[in-house]
Design a protein around this motif. Structure first.
Motif, mmCIF file in Angstrom:
data_model
loop_
_atom_site.group_PDB
_atom_site.id
_atom_site.type_symbol
_atom_site.label_atom_id
_atom_site.label_comp_id
_atom_site.label_asym_id
_atom_site.label_seq_id
_atom_site.Cartn_x
_atom_site.Cartn_y
_atom_site.Cartn_z
ATOM 1 N N PRO A 186 0.811 -1.226 0.000
ATOM 2 C CA PRO A 186 0.000 0.000 0.000
ATOM 3 C C PRO A 186 0.842 1.272 0.000
ATOM 4 C CG PRO A 186 -0.890 -1.601 1.546
ATOM 5 C CD PRO A 186 0.455 -2.128 1.120
ATOM 6 N N ALA A 192 1.644 1.542 -3.635
ATOM 7 C CA ALA A 192 0.474 1.644 -4.515
ATOM 8 C C ALA A 192 -0.247 2.970 -4.412
ATOM 9 C CB ALA A 192 -0.499 0.504 -4.221
ATOM 10 N N LEU A 193 0.058 3.775 -3.410
ATOM 11 C CA LEU A 193 -0.527 5.110 -3.331
ATOM 12 C C LEU A 193 -0.314 5.880 -4.635
ATOM 13 C CD1 LEU A 193 -1.852 7.327 -1.523
ATOM 14 C CD2 LEU A 193 0.482 8.011 -0.918
ATOM 15 N N VAL A 215 -5.766 4.320 -0.604
ATOM 16 C CA VAL A 215 -5.738 3.164 -1.498
ATOM 17 C C VAL A 215 -7.041 2.420 -1.250
ATOM 18 C CG1 VAL A 215 -4.647 0.955 -2.048
ATOM 19 C CG2 VAL A 215 -3.229 2.962 -1.584
ATOM 20 N N ASN A 229 -9.440 -3.351 -5.092
ATOM 21 C CA ASN A 229 -8.631 -2.637 -6.081
ATOM 22 C C ASN A 229 -8.068 -3.646 -7.071
ATOM 23 O OD1 ASN A 229 -5.932 -3.568 -4.897
ATOM 24 N ND2 ASN A 229 -6.919 -2.574 -3.151
#
Length: 288
Positions: free
Chosen positions: A17, A20-21, A277, A281
């Protein structure tokens, strides 16, 4: 030990995460638009590939395993005519730094400093053979006065691309091409299949043909769910991915890996609990 509880998997769940931001932050998307990139996907492909230089769609399709070639070809090499890789990379680093300042929990600076020390040590002990994306990101040099949060993002990025490159190798070794890997990943339930198909750029016809092939191989049943054979295949892929991601962990040692996980997980939870996030997803990240 199951593949979900393997230290390499647990560390990935904590740091993914943080990396992935970059895919969900409005600051990053706006920065890409400001330098002339056309549309979100052009910004995505150019931003993630920028450390490789002005690379073409064939190489990126091979490395960004799971994307339809047509989706990549609509972004590259055209992106480099709007902004060269050096400008794309500089813009992404500047905007992700601002996004991290907004998205990370207040008062976590000391934990960020300690975590980046651990992750940078792990990065320094990566083997980059057969891992082009991780190798390229490892060569990215940050300014001397770079914030701890940006250093943390870069270290998390190198480690996740190191794991991702290894995952591609594992999929290929198990007889899965990019589309088959995407479908079987969705079939695990970690991310909706329709979302994977849409974001990865596969047509209905391509997706359906691949489903028929996987059903014929006994990997999926007629409902599109994993069979026992398919579950065993995906488990074997994930176990191989963990093994291939383990060299940096051995450099840290068991105690330091646990410390890194314990530092990363609260940061990751905060990022996901505040929807920086979102869940679900397309990446398949779940709250650690």
């Amino acid at each position: 030990m199951t593949f979900e509880t393997h230290p390499a998997r647990r560390l990935w769940a904590g740091i993914e995460p943080l990396h992935a931001l970059v895919y969900f932050a409005p600051e990053v998307a706006e920065g890409a638009k400001a330098i002339g990139l056309k549309g979100w996907f052009m910004g995505y492909f150019a931003g993630r590939a920028a450390p490789l230089g002005a690379v073409g769609p064939e190489a990126v399709t091979a490395m960004f395993f799971g994307f339809a070639p047509d989706r990549v070809q609509r972004a590259l090499p055209d992106a480099w005519a709007f902004a060269p890789p050096e400008k794309v990379l500089a813009t992404q680093l500047e905007t992700v730094d601002r996004a991290l300042e907004r998205a990370l929990p207040p008062g976590s600076e000391a934990d960020q400093e300690r975590l980046v020390t651990l992750l940078e040590h792990a990065v320094g002990n990566c083997d980059f053979g057969g891992r082009p994306l991780a190798a390229a990101w490892s060569a990215v040099r940050l300014p001397d006065d770079a914030s701890a949060r940006l250093r943390l993002w870069r270290a998390a990025t190198v480690l996740r691309e190191h794991r991702g490159d290894g995952h591609v190798l594992a999929c290929v070794d198990h007889g899965l091409d990019g589309l088959h890997a995407a479908i079987t990943h969705a079939a695990t339930g970690l991310t909706p299949g329709q979302r994977v198909q849409t974001t990865r750029g596969w047509t209905e016809a391509q997706w359906e043909r691949a489903l028929v092939d996987l059903i014929g191989r006994g990997i999926l049943d007629s409902a599109g769910d994993l069979t026992d054979t398919g579950t065993a295949l995906r488990t074997s892929v994930e176990e191989a991915t963990n093994r291939l991601a383990s060299a940096p962990l051995r450099a840290l040692g068991e105690y330091a890996v646990e410390e890194a996980v314990n530092l990363a997980v609260p940061l990751a939870r905060y990022i996901m609990d505040t929807d920086a996030v979102p869940v679900p997803n397309p990446v398949g990240i779940v709250r650690p």
